[in-house]
Write an enzyme that holds these catalytic residues in place. Structure first.
Site, PDB file in Angstrom:
ATOM      1  N   GLY A 188       0.257  13.599  -2.821  1.00  0.00           N
ATOM      2  CA  GLY A 188      -1.619  13.678  -2.579  1.00  0.00           C
ATOM      3  C   GLY A 188      -2.037  12.252  -3.841  1.00  0.00           C
TER       4      GLY A 188
ATOM      5  N   GLN B  10       2.233  -6.401  -3.403  1.00  0.00           N
ATOM      6  CA  GLN B  10       2.740  -6.469  -1.524  1.00  0.00           C
ATOM      7  C   GLN B  10       4.042  -5.353  -1.642  1.00  0.00           C
ATOM      8  OE1 GLN B  10       1.599  -9.383  -3.235  1.00  0.00           O
ATOM      9  NE2 GLN B  10      -0.556  -8.351  -2.704  1.00  0.00           N
TER      10      GLN B  10
ATOM     11  N   LYS C 160       1.633   1.872  -5.516  1.00  0.00           N
ATOM     12  CA  LYS C 160       2.326   2.140  -6.290  1.00  0.00           C
ATOM     13  C   LYS C 160       1.267   2.007  -7.512  1.00  0.00           C
ATOM     14  CE  LYS C 160       2.164  -2.271  -4.801  1.00  0.00           C
ATOM     15  NZ  LYS C 160       2.579  -1.978  -3.498  1.00  0.00           N
ATOM     16  N   GLY C 161       0.406   1.784  -7.226  1.00  0.00           N
ATOM     17  CA  GLY C 161      -0.640   1.952  -8.055  1.00  0.00           C
ATOM     18  C   GLY C 161      -0.568   3.024  -9.011  1.00  0.00           C
ATOM     19  N   LYS C 162      -0.045   4.347  -7.989  1.00  0.00           N
ATOM     20  CA  LYS C 162      -0.618   5.427  -8.044  1.00  0.00           C
ATOM     21  C   LYS C 162       0.605   5.962  -9.287  1.00  0.00           C
ATOM     22  CE  LYS C 162       0.561  10.393  -7.498  1.00  0.00           C
ATOM     23  NZ  LYS C 162       0.671  11.684  -6.628  1.00  0.00           N
TER      24      LYS C 162
ATOM     25  N   ASP D 217       2.687  14.317   1.927  1.00  0.00           N
ATOM     26  CA  ASP D 217       1.491  16.188   2.266  1.00  0.00           C
ATOM     27  C   ASP D 217       0.860  15.427   3.937  1.00  0.00           C
ATOM     28  OD1 ASP D 217       0.782  13.818   0.009  1.00  0.00           O
ATOM     29  OD2 ASP D 217      -2.000  13.956   1.086  1.00  0.00           O
TER      30      ASP D 217
ATOM     31  N   ASN E  67      -5.624  -9.974  -3.871  1.00  0.00           N
ATOM     32  CA  ASN E  67      -5.170  -9.445  -2.412  1.00  0.00           C
ATOM     33  C   ASN E  67      -4.589  -8.027  -2.300  1.00  0.00           C
ATOM     34  OD1 ASN E  67      -2.598 -10.978  -4.067  1.00  0.00           O
ATOM     35  ND2 ASN E  67      -1.591 -11.445  -1.834  1.00  0.00           N
TER      36      ASN E  67
ATOM     37  N   ASP F 236       0.709  -1.334  -0.336  1.00  0.00           N
ATOM     38  CA  ASP F 236       0.306  -0.026   0.134  1.00  0.00           C
ATOM     39  C   ASP F 236       0.807   1.378  -0.035  1.00  0.00           C
ATOM     40  OD1 ASP F 236      -2.150  -1.776   0.280  1.00  0.00           O
ATOM     41  OD2 ASP F 236      -2.023  -1.754   2.267  1.00  0.00           O
ATOM     42  N   GLU F 237       2.164   1.247  -1.092  1.00  0.00           N
ATOM     43  CA  GLU F 237       2.806   2.641  -0.491  1.00  0.00           C
ATOM     44  C   GLU F 237       2.646   3.191  -1.681  1.00  0.00           C
ATOM     45  OE1 GLU F 237       3.781  -0.786  -0.912  1.00  0.00           O
ATOM     46  OE2 GLU F 237       5.268  -1.478   0.877  1.00  0.00           O
TER      47      GLU F 237
ATOM     48  N   GLY G 245      -4.306  -4.294  -4.034  1.00  0.00           N
ATOM     49  CA  GLY G 245      -5.756  -3.388  -4.244  1.00  0.00           C
ATOM     50  C   GLY G 245      -4.662  -2.590  -4.621  1.00  0.00           C
ATOM     51  N   HIS G 246      -4.287  -1.950  -5.960  1.00  0.00           N
ATOM     52  CA  HIS G 246      -3.642  -0.849  -6.301  1.00  0.00           C
ATOM     53  C   HIS G 246      -5.066   0.412  -6.596  1.00  0.00           C
ATOM     54  CE1 HIS G 246      -0.856  -3.605  -7.247  1.00  0.00           C
ATOM     55  NE2 HIS G 246      -0.379  -2.927  -6.120  1.00  0.00           N
TER      56      HIS G 246
ATOM     57  N   THR H 202      -9.176  -4.555   1.404  1.00  0.00           N
ATOM     58  CA  THR H 202     -10.867  -5.305   2.555  1.00  0.00           C
ATOM     59  C   THR H 202     -11.057  -4.511   3.569  1.00  0.00           C
ATOM     60  OG1 THR H 202      -8.824  -4.863   4.450  1.00  0.00           O
ATOM     61  CG2 THR H 202      -9.120  -7.159   2.872  1.00  0.00           C
ATOM     62  N   GLY H 203     -10.650  -3.139   3.120  1.00  0.00           N
ATOM     63  CA  GLY H 203     -11.680  -1.692   3.782  1.00  0.00           C
ATOM     64  C   GLY H 203     -10.890  -1.791   5.427  1.00  0.00           C
TER      65      GLY H 203
HETATM   66  P1  GDP Z   1      -0.564   0.228  -3.254  1.00  0.00           P
HETATM   67  O1  GDP Z   1      -1.196  -0.745  -3.194  1.00  0.00           O
HETATM   68  O2  GDP Z   1       0.629   0.238  -3.282  1.00  0.00           O
HETATM   69  O3  GDP Z   1      -1.496   0.513  -4.991  1.00  0.00           O
HETATM   70  O4  GDP Z   1      -1.352   1.419  -2.415  1.00  0.00           O
HETATM   71  P2  GDP Z   1      -2.990   1.403  -1.882  1.00  0.00           P
HETATM   72  O5  GDP Z   1      -3.464   2.083  -3.611  1.00  0.00           O
HETATM   73  O6  GDP Z   1      -3.762   0.124  -1.481  1.00  0.00           O
HETATM   74  O7  GDP Z   1      -2.701   3.224  -1.198  1.00  0.00           O
HETATM   75  C1  GDP Z   1      -2.534   3.541  -0.818  1.00  0.00           C
HETATM   76  C2  GDP Z   1      -3.348   4.616  -0.897  1.00  0.00           C
HETATM   77  O8  GDP Z   1      -3.132   6.281  -0.293  1.00  0.00           O
HETATM   78  C3  GDP Z   1      -4.358   5.447  -1.903  1.00  0.00           C
HETATM   79  O9  GDP Z   1      -5.349   5.766  -1.002  1.00  0.00           O
HETATM   80  C4  GDP Z   1      -4.293   6.919  -2.326  1.00  0.00           C
HETATM   81  O10 GDP Z   1      -4.879   6.889  -3.250  1.00  0.00           O
HETATM   82  C5  GDP Z   1      -2.987   7.025  -1.277  1.00  0.00           C
HETATM   83  N1  GDP Z   1      -2.033   7.690  -2.386  1.00  0.00           N
HETATM   84  C6  GDP Z   1      -1.605   7.351  -3.297  1.00  0.00           C
HETATM   85  N2  GDP Z   1       0.020   8.771  -3.510  1.00  0.00           N
HETATM   86  C7  GDP Z   1      -0.108   9.812  -1.541  1.00  0.00           C
HETATM   87  C8  GDP Z   1      -0.291  10.786  -1.742  1.00  0.00           C
HETATM   88  O11 GDP Z   1       0.685  11.133  -2.482  1.00  0.00           O
HETATM   89  N3  GDP Z   1      -1.201  11.209  -0.403  1.00  0.00           N
HETATM   90  C9  GDP Z   1      -2.168  10.941  -0.152  1.00  0.00           C
HETATM   91  N4  GDP Z   1      -2.807  11.911   0.419  1.00  0.00           N
HETATM   92  N5  GDP Z   1      -2.578   9.851  -0.703  1.00  0.00           N
HETATM   93  C10 GDP Z   1      -1.857   9.073  -1.496  1.00  0.00           C
HETATM   94  P1  IMO Z   2      -0.879  -4.663  -2.327  1.00  0.00           P
HETATM   95  O1  IMO Z   2      -0.490  -5.011  -3.410  1.00  0.00           O
HETATM   96  C1  IMO Z   2      -1.043  -4.365   2.396  1.00  0.00           C
HETATM   97  C2  IMO Z   2      -1.482  -8.300   3.932  1.00  0.00           C
HETATM   98  C3  IMO Z   2      -2.643  -8.769   4.170  1.00  0.00           C
HETATM   99  C4  IMO Z   2      -1.667 -10.088   5.379  1.00  0.00           C
HETATM  100  C5  IMO Z   2      -0.819 -11.138   4.455  1.00  0.00           C
HETATM  101  C6  IMO Z   2      -1.286 -12.009   4.228  1.00  0.00           C
HETATM  102  O2  IMO Z   2      -2.062  -3.520  -2.207  1.00  0.00           O
HETATM  103  O3  IMO Z   2       0.319  -3.284  -1.679  1.00  0.00           O
HETATM  104  P2  IMO Z   2      -2.383 -12.735   1.502  1.00  0.00           P
HETATM  105  O4  IMO Z   2      -3.865 -11.764   1.698  1.00  0.00           O
HETATM  106  O5  IMO Z   2      -1.579 -12.822   1.458  1.00  0.00           O
HETATM  107  O6  IMO Z   2      -2.470 -14.001   2.471  1.00  0.00           O
HETATM  108  O7  IMO Z   2      -2.112 -12.027   3.023  1.00  0.00           O
HETATM  109  O8  IMO Z   2      -0.507  -9.861   4.625  1.00  0.00           O
HETATM  110  N1  IMO Z   2      -1.215  -8.036   2.252  1.00  0.00           N
HETATM  111  C7  IMO Z   2      -1.075  -6.883   2.093  1.00  0.00           C
HETATM  112  N2  IMO Z   2      -1.245  -5.857   3.071  1.00  0.00           N
HETATM  113  N3  IMO Z   2      -1.007  -4.483   0.814  1.00  0.00           N
HETATM  114  C8  IMO Z   2      -1.401  -5.234   0.348  1.00  0.00           C
HETATM  115  O9  IMO Z   2      -1.298  -5.174  -1.212  1.00  0.00           O
HETATM  116  C9  IMO Z   2      -1.407  -6.636   0.588  1.00  0.00           C
HETATM  117  N4  IMO Z   2      -1.509  -7.959   0.214  1.00  0.00           N
HETATM  118  C10 IMO Z   2      -1.668  -9.192   1.728  1.00  0.00           C
HETATM  119  O10 IMO Z   2      -3.072  -7.906   5.064  1.00  0.00           O
HETATM  120  O11 IMO Z   2      -1.528  -9.719   6.793  1.00  0.00           O
HETATM  121 MG    MG Z   3      -3.287  -1.451  -1.826  1.00  0.00          MG
END
Ligand code: GDP
Ligand code: IMO
Ligand code: MG
Length: 423
Positions: free
Chosen positions: A414, A224, A16-18, A333, A38, A13-14, A40-41, A301-302
């Site tokens: 952002g 991940q 990556k998708g953005k 930010d 698993n 959740d760093e 969510g980008h 998963t929310g």
């Molecule tokens: P991913 O799994 O690495 O693609 O990341 P996620 O989408 O799961 O989680 C990143 C969250 O941070 C998303 O809700 C993005 O919209 C949000 N996001 C990404 N970059 C930034 C940023 O620079 N600032 C803020 N406030 N939100 C961001």
């Molecule tokens: P993205 O690509 C954050 C975490 C789960 C759990 C562990 C194992 O959006 O960054 P799994 O479903 O693979 O058996 O879960 O890994 N996890 C993630 N946490 N971002 C993800 O993907 C994740 N995919 C799995 O929360 O701790």
């Molecule tokens: Mg994610």
């Protein structure tokens, strides 16, 4: 022509998708190499937020081809939902989305097995997303799995039945109370499989080889993060694939010497969703502020994400294992307005101060050692140039670059595509 990689360096959740979406204009092909739904980008542009789970994050760019590689595990049901979400955007899916024959399939019983395994673990549960990831990769390495290419065989349903029957026996073995209606789940699965069979199914390693020969530019999209890697993460609280750079080679069939830039992406702080060690986790006001301002809820998963200060020990480890060549710092930010920013530069461990990641990083074994830096008060969300960044943020960046010995080439301020500053 080199294949560039984009990888998460923390617990996922760093952002990556953005960033894949932002970088796609420079590439011909975006290829996912591991993980499954698993992930969510999230991508945001034109006031719309999109969340992708299986489909690569280059799908909204007209010219880019998106490849779901052999290392990915696909749940046809979730995949079809993603396709339905894209319908209104008029994307040429058959022309722009290609799926590897060698990608493994997540069966409904894999999801049930995931739930049974987690329930049986009780307090020691991994905190899985319950998408069937672990059981599917277990069948892959156990040489029992079903692959997309199997769907082209006449007798694929027999293979399916044998595997599903075995899974049902395993679910009973766990002896936990899992309620399910397999008939319903299977009806949904078989319908989704029919839709999946109509997709462009290819030998993706061959396709990517030819693309390299034709000097196409390829970006591999990780899912991940490094601390969730099956080998190098905080085992057993990890996912079941190699999320690190080597995973791109096995998950796409790309040779190690074909890898070019390795973009490592990290948040200006740290988050984790699910169970497992997180030494810099905060339980105070600062942690609550990160969660609130950063809107830290899992895209799949929310669930609320746990928040804490940046862990440089873990980040250095990830930079080395991946051979990161450029860093990208996300969500700067979110820290605006904080008086002090802390960074973990080492741990107290067994009576000593250490600066490497020990085998046991559970809270009871390590206590973080922090360096304090000045925060910045300026709202960053409207900035577009590096020259506008506040001085104390520049000092934070300079400190991290010195410690990590890799330049931070991009700062994200952002969630929107446009809220991205190149340095
Ligand atoms: P991913 O799994 O690495 O693609 O990341 P996620 O989408 O799961 O989680 C990143 C969250 O941070 C998303 O809700 C993005 O919209 C949000 N996001 C990404 N970059 C930034 C940023 O620079 N600032 C803020 N406030 N939100 C961001
Ligand atoms: P993205 O690509 C954050 C975490 C789960 C759990 C562990 C194992 O959006 O960054 P799994 O479903 O693979 O058996 O879960 O890994 N996890 C993630 N946490 N971002 C993800 O993907 C994740 N995919 C799995 O929360 O701790
Ligand atoms: Mg994610």
């Amino acid at each position: 022509m080199a294949v560039d990689l984009l990888l998460g360096l923390q617990w996922g959740d760093e952002g990556k998708g953005k960033i894949v979406d932002v970088l796609t204009k420079h590439y011909d092909i975006i290829a996912r190499f591991q993980g499954g739904p698993n992930a969510g980008h999230t991508l945001e542009f034109d006031g719309i937020k999109h969340v992708l789970h299986t489909i690569p994050s280059g799908i909204f760019h007209e010219k880019a081809i998106n490849v779901v590689g052999n290392g990915v595990v696909i749940d046809p049901v979730i995949f079809c939902k993603e396709l339905r979400n894209l319908e209104k955007f008029n994307i040429d899916i058959p022309g722009r989305l290609l799926i590897s024959r060698k990608a493994h399939l997540i069966l409904p019983t894999h999801r049930l097995l995931d739930a049974a395994s987690e329930a049986a673990k009780g307090k020691a549960k991994i905190g899985s997303t319950l998408k069937g990831i672990g059981p599917t990769y277990m069948d892959k390495t156990g040489r029992n799995g079903m692959r997309v290419g199997d769907l082209e065989l006449d007798r694929w349903k027999e293979k399916y039945r044998a595997l599903a029957n075995k899974h049902e026996a395993m679910i009973h073995f766990y002896d936990v109370d899992i309620q399910y209606n397999l008939k319903e789940l299977e009806a949904e699965f078989f319908a989704a499989v029919e839709a999946l069979k109509k997709m462009s199914i290819i030998d993706s390693e061959e396709y990517l080889y030819q693309a390299q020969q034709a000097k196409k530019k390829i970006l591999a999209e990780g899912a991940q993060g490094s601390m969730l890697d099956i080998d190098f993460g905080t085992y057993p609280y990890v996912t079941s694939s190699n999320t690190t750079a080597a995973g791109a080679c096995t998950g796409l069939g790309v040779a190690p010497n074909a890898i070019g830039e390795v973009y490592g992406i990290f948040k200006a702080y740290a988050t984790r969703v699910g169970s497992g060690p997180f030494p810099t986790e905060l339980f105070d006001e600062d942690g609550a502020t990160m969660a609130r301002v950063g809107n830290e809820f899992g895209a799949t998963t929310g669930r609320p994400r746990r928040c804490g200060w940046l862990d440089l020990v873990a980040l250095k480890y990830a930079v080395r294992i991946n051979g990161v060549t450029q860093l990208m710092m996300m969500k700067a930010d979110v820290l605006s307005g904080m008086e002090k920013i802390k960074v973990c530069t080492g741990y107290h461990y067994q009576g000593q101060q250490i600066t490497h990641l020990p085998y046991n990083i559970e809270a009871e074994n390590v206590t973080p050692i922090y360096k304090e830096l000045a925060g910045w008060q300026k709202d960053l969300t409207g900035l577009s140039k590096a020259s506008e960044l506040p001085e104390t943020l520049n000092q934070y960046i300079a400190f991290l670059e010195k410690e990590l010995e890799v330049p931070i080439k991009l700062v994200s301020v952002g969630p929107d595509r446009t809220q991205t500053i190149e340095r």
